[in-house]
Design an enzyme around this catalytic site. Sequence first.
Site, short mmCIF file in Angstrom:
data_model
loop_
_atom_site.label_atom_id
_atom_site.label_comp_id
_atom_site.label_asym_id
_atom_site.label_seq_id
_atom_site.Cartn_x
_atom_site.Cartn_y
_atom_site.Cartn_z
N LYS A 233 2.16 -3.29 7.33
CA LYS A 233 2.39 -3.50 5.89
C LYS A 233 3.84 -3.15 5.51
CE LYS A 233 -0.29 -4.49 3.09
NZ LYS A 233 -0.73 -5.83 2.56
N TYR B 97 -1.74 -0.30 11.14
CA TYR B 97 -1.93 -1.00 9.86
C TYR B 97 -0.74 -0.77 8.93
CZ TYR B 97 -3.36 -1.45 4.97
OH TYR B 97 -3.39 -1.75 3.62
N THR C 99 0.83 -1.21 0.00
CA THR C 99 0.00 0.00 0.00
C THR C 99 0.87 1.26 0.00
OG1 THR C 99 -1.48 1.29 1.41
CG2 THR C 99 -0.14 -0.34 2.52
N ASP C 100 0.31 2.34 -0.51
CA ASP C 100 1.04 3.62 -0.46
C ASP C 100 1.19 4.12 0.98
OD1 ASP C 100 -1.63 4.33 -0.01
OD2 ASP C 100 -1.71 5.87 -1.58
N GLU C 101 0.38 3.56 1.90
CA GLU C 101 0.44 4.05 3.29
C GLU C 101 1.78 3.76 3.95
OE1 GLU C 101 -2.94 3.47 5.78
OE2 GLU C 101 -4.35 3.75 4.15
P1 NAD Z 1 -10.13 -6.84 2.52
O1 NAD Z 1 -10.11 -6.56 3.98
O2 NAD Z 1 -11.34 -6.54 1.72
O3 NAD Z 1 -9.82 -8.40 2.28
C1 NAD Z 1 -8.84 -9.08 3.02
C2 NAD Z 1 -9.07 -10.58 2.81
O4 NAD Z 1 -8.03 -11.27 3.53
C3 NAD Z 1 -10.41 -11.08 3.39
O5 NAD Z 1 -11.04 -11.94 2.47
C4 NAD Z 1 -10.00 -11.85 4.64
O6 NAD Z 1 -10.88 -12.91 4.97
C5 NAD Z 1 -8.62 -12.35 4.26
N1 NAD Z 1 -7.77 -12.62 5.42
C6 NAD Z 1 -7.57 -11.84 6.50
N2 NAD Z 1 -6.73 -12.45 7.36
C7 NAD Z 1 -6.37 -13.63 6.79
C8 NAD Z 1 -5.52 -14.70 7.18
N3 NAD Z 1 -4.86 -14.67 8.34
N4 NAD Z 1 -5.38 -15.76 6.36
C9 NAD Z 1 -6.07 -15.80 5.17
N5 NAD Z 1 -6.89 -14.83 4.77
C10 NAD Z 1 -7.04 -13.75 5.56
O7 NAD Z 1 -8.85 -6.13 1.94
P2 NAD Z 1 -8.62 -5.42 0.52
O8 NAD Z 1 -9.07 -4.02 0.62
O9 NAD Z 1 -9.12 -6.31 -0.55
O10 NAD Z 1 -7.03 -5.40 0.48
C11 NAD Z 1 -6.30 -6.50 -0.05
C12 NAD Z 1 -4.81 -6.20 0.05
O11 NAD Z 1 -4.52 -5.02 -0.67
C13 NAD Z 1 -4.34 -5.95 1.48
O12 NAD Z 1 -3.07 -6.56 1.61
C14 NAD Z 1 -4.24 -4.44 1.58
O13 NAD Z 1 -3.23 -4.08 2.50
C15 NAD Z 1 -3.86 -4.08 0.17
N6 NAD Z 1 -4.27 -2.76 -0.32
C16 NAD Z 1 -5.58 -2.34 -0.18
C17 NAD Z 1 -5.95 -1.11 -0.72
C18 NAD Z 1 -7.38 -0.63 -0.65
O14 NAD Z 1 -7.65 0.51 -1.03
N7 NAD Z 1 -8.33 -1.43 -0.21
C19 NAD Z 1 -5.00 -0.30 -1.35
C20 NAD Z 1 -3.68 -0.75 -1.43
C21 NAD Z 1 -3.34 -1.99 -0.92
O1 DAU Z 2 -4.08 4.09 0.57
C1 DAU Z 2 -4.34 2.73 0.52
C2 DAU Z 2 -5.16 2.30 1.71
O2 DAU Z 2 -6.47 2.82 1.51
C3 DAU Z 2 -5.18 0.79 1.92
O3 DAU Z 2 -3.89 0.35 2.23
C4 DAU Z 2 -6.15 0.43 3.06
O4 DAU Z 2 -6.24 -0.98 3.17
C5 DAU Z 2 -7.50 1.00 2.73
O5 DAU Z 2 -8.41 0.72 3.78
C6 DAU Z 2 -7.41 2.50 2.50
O6 DAU Z 2 -7.08 3.19 3.73
P1 DAU Z 2 -7.80 4.56 4.15
O7 DAU Z 2 -7.70 4.72 5.61
O8 DAU Z 2 -7.32 5.67 3.29
O9 DAU Z 2 -9.31 4.21 3.68
P2 DAU Z 2 -10.73 4.49 4.37
O10 DAU Z 2 -11.76 4.15 3.36
O11 DAU Z 2 -10.83 3.86 5.72
O12 DAU Z 2 -10.72 6.07 4.59
C7 DAU Z 2 -10.55 6.95 3.49
C8 DAU Z 2 -10.53 8.36 4.07
O13 DAU Z 2 -11.85 8.68 4.53
C9 DAU Z 2 -9.61 8.53 5.26
O14 DAU Z 2 -9.01 9.82 5.19
C10 DAU Z 2 -10.55 8.46 6.47
C11 DAU Z 2 -11.86 9.01 5.93
N1 DAU Z 2 -13.09 8.42 6.50
C12 DAU Z 2 -13.22 7.08 6.54
C13 DAU Z 2 -14.36 6.49 7.04
C14 DAU Z 2 -14.49 4.99 7.11
C15 DAU Z 2 -14.12 9.25 6.93
O15 DAU Z 2 -14.02 10.50 6.87
N2 DAU Z 2 -15.26 8.67 7.42
C16 DAU Z 2 -15.42 7.33 7.51
O16 DAU Z 2 -16.49 6.87 8.02
#
Ligand code: NAD
Ligand code: DAU
Length: 379
Positions: free
Chosen positions: A169, A165, A140-142
Amino acid sequence: MKTYLVTGAAGFIGANYVKYILAKHEDIRVIVLDALTYAGNLGTIKNDLDNERCFFVRGDICDRDLIDHLFTEYKFDYIINFAAESHVDRSIENPQLFLTTNILGTQNLLDAARRAWVVGKDEFGYPKWTKGIRFHQVSTDEVYGSLGAEGYFTETTPLSPRSPYSASKASADMIVMAYMDTYKLPVTISRCSNNYGPYHFPEKLIPLIIKNILEGKKLPVYGDGANIRDWLYVEDHCKAIDMIVNSNKDGEVYNVGGHNEKTNLEIVKITIATVRRLMEENPEYRKVLKKREKNEEGEIMIDWINDDLISFVKDRLGHDFRYAIDPTKITETLGWTPETPFEEGIVKTIEWYLNNQDWVAEVTTGDYQNYYEQMYKKR
Ligand code: NAD
Ligand code: DAU
């Protein structure tokens, strides 16, 4: 034929990725490994699981015996590690689970790969690896921390994670690179910005806002809503990972992002306006609204779908101000570009939620209501 182990593919991005690669490549076999935590839902991929090209195994990436057994049974060529605890707010409540899954789980997969894929030693004592294999870590970019108003994350930006988190990562990324430097394991890492699209769990901003609008609830915006995220349509992320995995370039890190920075307040306002516009254009969609007051013509009213729904609430602890990706490397070396403009992606996303309320109901039956009350009552 390549055999993929895709972990975490009952979750948001992993599920989209499995659908993408099954449609794109005829000659592959995919084994999905997922623990089905609150974020995983088998229904999301049930139509993909044909037990010919795509198989499902329920299990934990931390389970050493299981992973060894799966390597023996399926002889993987590629591991794509999506499995993670992914929600920043939950990591603030319960950091240890994030460290266990995201760091130790990744390291467990790396060790299993080492046991299965090493076929001997070279003259310098380095392991010799099976040919054509790859471990891809979805990061992730985080991991880069938080930006001010200016600048972009590049692949050489120092890692500076600020939440439990993102610290987990970043640790996983460092372990992955350590296995490459120490054992020459062929690895790649992608660091992507915020994804949005179908199957996004409604704890994250965009799907939560859509769900709350449809239920006539307040829309919680943390702090003043000025924090900035760089949004990418999920299919564009899947395409980037597919290009990286098939690039034959080992040891590379790629930033993936859409040059689509928006404040959270902008995102919420666009979402409100788009839901309302879609309901004006297609009154059939109004049937999914929980708030069903009718006007004199008998139409379900939607004038209440406006910015008054926004509620500014207590900020996230340590809330990163801005993320913004410079994707020059992946564009110049692999030819990847984001294809879905935000204006198009957000409409596709909202329409998907309007047409898939059964999925939303299915994934929010469990502990979601408790989670929502606990997380938002204190804000
Ligand atoms: P998500 O939370 O929707 O899905 C995570 C999945 O992992 C779920 O199906 C869960 O059951 C499974 N899981 C959790 N713990 C596990 C374990 N111990 N063993 C096996 N499976 C397990 O997450 P997402 O948003 O799809 O993110 C997927 C990946 O991409 C993550 O690694 C996250 O860090 C990364 N990522 C997410 C975003 C985003 O915007 N959502 C952006 C950049 C990177
Ligand atoms: O940047 C990549 C990341 O983006 C991934 O690595 C993470 O897995 C993914 O969850 C996401 O993280 P964020 O914290 O940026 O996403 P989230 O949707 O939780 O929040 C987006 C922004 O919105 C953040 O600045 C917090 C704000 N927010 C979030 C929620 C849930 C609100 O203002 N209100 C809310 O209820």
